[in-house]
Design an enzyme around this catalytic site. Structure first.
Site, mmCIF file in Angstrom:
data_model
loop_
_atom_site.group_PDB
_atom_site.id
_atom_site.type_symbol
_atom_site.label_atom_id
_atom_site.label_comp_id
_atom_site.label_asym_id
_atom_site.label_seq_id
_atom_site.Cartn_x
_atom_site.Cartn_y
_atom_site.Cartn_z
ATOM 1 N N HIS A 1 -4.968 -1.669 7.232
ATOM 2 C CA HIS A 1 -4.031 -1.380 6.152
ATOM 3 C C HIS A 1 -2.730 -2.118 6.435
ATOM 4 O O HIS A 1 -2.100 -1.922 7.483
ATOM 5 C CB HIS A 1 -3.786 0.125 6.022
ATOM 6 C CG HIS A 1 -4.922 0.860 5.390
ATOM 7 N ND1 HIS A 1 -5.235 2.175 5.696
ATOM 8 C CD2 HIS A 1 -5.836 0.469 4.463
ATOM 9 C CE1 HIS A 1 -6.280 2.555 4.975
ATOM 10 N NE2 HIS A 1 -6.658 1.538 4.223
ATOM 11 N N GLU B 1 0.846 -0.660 7.806
ATOM 12 C CA GLU B 1 0.869 0.194 8.996
ATOM 13 C C GLU B 1 1.202 -0.642 10.231
ATOM 14 O O GLU B 1 0.375 -0.846 11.114
ATOM 15 C CB GLU B 1 -0.470 0.933 9.104
ATOM 16 C CG GLU B 1 -0.701 1.846 7.900
ATOM 17 C CD GLU B 1 -2.114 2.416 7.806
ATOM 18 O OE1 GLU B 1 -2.901 2.229 8.754
ATOM 19 O OE2 GLU B 1 -2.431 3.047 6.771
ATOM 20 N N ARG C 1 -0.601 -2.054 0.907
ATOM 21 C CA ARG C 1 -1.662 -1.441 1.716
ATOM 22 C C ARG C 1 -2.946 -2.259 1.738
ATOM 23 O O ARG C 1 -3.609 -2.367 2.775
ATOM 24 C CB ARG C 1 -1.958 -0.036 1.163
ATOM 25 C CG ARG C 1 -3.214 0.659 1.709
ATOM 26 C CD ARG C 1 -3.390 1.981 0.978
ATOM 27 N NE ARG C 1 -4.687 2.600 1.201
ATOM 28 C CZ ARG C 1 -4.901 3.580 2.079
ATOM 29 N NH1 ARG C 1 -3.918 4.022 2.839
ATOM 30 N NH2 ARG C 1 -6.102 4.129 2.198
ATOM 31 N N HIS D 1 -4.654 3.302 12.887
ATOM 32 C CA HIS D 1 -3.921 3.402 11.631
ATOM 33 C C HIS D 1 -2.609 4.156 11.867
ATOM 34 O O HIS D 1 -2.308 4.583 12.974
ATOM 35 C CB HIS D 1 -4.748 4.172 10.595
ATOM 36 C CG HIS D 1 -5.973 3.473 10.110
ATOM 37 N ND1 HIS D 1 -6.136 3.068 8.804
ATOM 38 C CD2 HIS D 1 -7.117 3.117 10.743
ATOM 39 C CE1 HIS D 1 -7.326 2.491 8.661
ATOM 40 N NE2 HIS D 1 -7.935 2.509 9.832
ATOM 41 N N GLU E 1 -4.563 7.976 13.780
ATOM 42 C CA GLU E 1 -3.409 7.899 12.888
ATOM 43 C C GLU E 1 -2.178 8.129 13.760
ATOM 44 O O GLU E 1 -1.926 9.254 14.206
ATOM 45 C CB GLU E 1 -3.498 8.952 11.774
ATOM 46 C CG GLU E 1 -4.687 8.788 10.836
ATOM 47 C CD GLU E 1 -4.494 7.699 9.800
ATOM 48 O OE1 GLU E 1 -3.402 7.073 9.783
ATOM 49 O OE2 GLU E 1 -5.429 7.468 8.997
#
Length: 332
Positions: A57, A60, A117, A188, A262
């Protein structure tokens, strides 16, 4: 992105006994998708592998920073860290700092594109918006839940599974080595989560208890550094349902351990993480990744005493066979 490419060249040139690089695909706009392979020895038939990718993405930015941090830490410490040296004798690490090179490059264009994104592929004929959410494009219950078929949405899943060249590159490279791969880590942000398969609420991984235990141990190691809490669970349990993710695809083809990290934070800054948080975020993520890699390595090589490491006696994992799932008429 040019700076990252130069860094990769420098790393390979300065560490020829440990690091090599491979261009394993091109993006929609024709840029190279390149990984670094870290490992010691020539590669015996018993050697296994760990996959790590970052930057699927575009916005990020902490993710590509972590992949670079991970490589740097390995290079700086493998000669003095006995356990890490053992891992590199038995495993090859495949690390892609940026998968979505087109999108990542686009986020550096100007302030208005910073939070882009998706990829940068041409829209279908009936839409005017560019790009596909690459983490909804993998062949894992593609299009089932948590996606949009509107190409203007951030979670647009594409016209078909694996329609995007970036996704095709990852699936071909990893798929050809799936018997070698012990673990698939995709990095991510944000939310401080360790996500395990599956994104579909009606499917459970056959080794879900083990996945959770290994993930919880990693979260505990991450918390030790700066007190940051990382929650562990499936995406429907602690985030939202989704389909077509690389994490789910990796588990479905038989890679026994597959996680999405994440990274920071939990909402204050989101994808605009301030510079002073880059290093601590990377340090705690390294602790988590090292914990998972060590756990899967020690299981695979049946190691209870770290001094007894060899590249023989590889254990088989339970529930690793490719799953054939039929769910509401969707075959994976």
């Amino acid at each position: 992105m040019d700076e990252i490419y130069r860094w990769m060249d420098d790393i390979e040139r300065d560490n020829p006994d440990l690091v090599s690089s491979t261009i394993y695909g091109q993006t929609f706009e024709g840029r190279n998708i390149t990984l670094l392979k870290l490992g010691l020895g020539t590669g015996s038939p018993g050697k296994k592998a760990i996959w790590m990718d970052c930057g699927i993405h575009a916005r990020e930015w902490i993710a590509p920073a972590f992949c670079q941090w991970f490589v740097k830490e390995v290079i700086l410490t493998y000669k003095t860290n006995e356990k890490l040296n053992q891992l590199l004798q038995n495993l090859d690490f495949y690390v892609t700092p940026v998968v979505n090179v087109d999108g990542y490059t686009f986020t550096w264009t100007n302030e208005s594109t910073r939070l882009w994104r998706k990829s940068r592929s041409t829209p279908p004929s009936d839409c005017s918006c560019y790009g596909v959410d690459l983490n909804r494009n993998f062949n894992a219950n593609w299009g089932a839940v948590g996606v949009s078929y509107d190409c203007c949405h951030n979670n647009y899943c594409g016209t078909s599974a694996t329609s995007e060249p970036e996704v095709e590159a990852v699936t071909e490279f990893v798929g050809q080595r799936k018997q070698q791969m012990l673990c698939f880590l995709t990095i991510h942000s944000s939310g401080q989560l360790i996500l395990m398969p599956y994104g579909h609420p009606e499917i459970a991984a056959p080794n879900q208890d083990e996945l959770r235990a290994v993930g919880e141990a990693a979260a505990a190691e991450m918390k030790k550094l700066y007190g940051m809490n990382y929650r562990v669970g499936t995406s429907p349990q602690i985030l939202y349902a989704n389909s077509g993710s690389s994490r789910d695809w990796a588990r479905l083809i038989g890679i026994p351990f597959s996680y999405t990290f994440e990274l920071r934070d939990t909402g204050e800054f989101g994808h605009l993480l301030p510079e002073e948080q880059i290093q601590p975020a990377c340090e705690e993520a390294y602790a988590g990744a090292f914990s998972i890699i060590t756990a899967v390595h020690d299981k695979a090589f049946n190691i209870t005493n770290t001094a007894a490491a060899t590249v023989t006696g590889v254990m088989s994992f339970t529930g690793v066979a490719i799953m054939s799932l039929s769910l509401q008429g969707l075959l994976v």
